[in-house]
Design a protein around this motif. Sequence first.
Motif, PDB file in Angstrom:
ATOM      1  N   TRP A  35       0.860  -1.188   0.000  1.00 26.87           N
ATOM      2  CA  TRP A  35       0.000   0.000   0.000  1.00 26.87           C
ATOM      3  C   TRP A  35       0.892   1.233   0.000  1.00 26.87           C
ATOM      4  O   TRP A  35       1.836   1.332   0.799  1.00 26.87           O
ATOM      5  N   ARG A  37       0.738   5.699  -0.566  1.00 22.87           N
ATOM      6  CA  ARG A  37      -0.196   6.819  -0.491  1.00 22.87           C
ATOM      7  C   ARG A  37       0.469   8.083  -0.987  1.00 22.87           C
ATOM      8  O   ARG A  37       1.682   8.221  -0.944  1.00 22.87           O
ATOM      9  N   ARG A  44       4.813  10.467  -3.212  1.00 17.89           N
ATOM     10  CA  ARG A  44       4.234   9.180  -2.852  1.00 17.89           C
ATOM     11  C   ARG A  44       5.139   8.482  -1.843  1.00 17.89           C
ATOM     12  O   ARG A  44       6.367   8.564  -1.935  1.00 17.89           O
ATOM     13  N   TYR A  94      -4.791   6.455  -1.477  1.00 13.60           N
ATOM     14  CA  TYR A  94      -4.090   5.208  -1.194  1.00 13.60           C
ATOM     15  C   TYR A  94      -4.168   4.294  -2.419  1.00 13.60           C
ATOM     16  O   TYR A  94      -5.232   4.097  -2.993  1.00 13.60           O
ATOM     17  N   GLY A 122      -6.477   4.505  -7.256  1.00 13.71           N
ATOM     18  CA  GLY A 122      -6.419   4.928  -5.870  1.00 13.71           C
ATOM     19  C   GLY A 122      -7.789   4.982  -5.213  1.00 13.71           C
ATOM     20  O   GLY A 122      -8.827   5.012  -5.867  1.00 13.71           O
TER      21      GLY A 122
END
Length: 129
Positions: A35, A37, A44, A94, A122
Amino acid sequence: VQLQASGGGLVQPGGSLRLSCAASGFILDDVAIGWFRQAPGKEREGVSCIISSSDGSPYYAESVKGRFTISRDNATNTVYLQMNNLKPEDTAVYYCAGEPHIGRVFYYYCQGYGSPGYWGQGTLVTVSS
């Protein structure tokens, strides 16, 4: 190969959300999943990564340790991110991303050294009162 992220939403500080990443087109246990974000105006970052169902030491960014838990269900080809005690600074889009047959090298991707080859769309998480 497809990854589909879901589960984002608006939550108050201190609340919880569970994100899901549904994988198709490959056998999940052959794929490292993470994961990531990205908040507005920021780069990022890797949040949490897991390389296999037998991985006893998933990667967590320092900012989420003790609050987020990553898990995977190979029977349903799904990876989850349980997010507890959410803070406003967790607000971001995310993404789940994966790379097959890569092993622990994937943890370098989580730390920003390289990028996985497969990305889902996302899902927005907003933490606000």
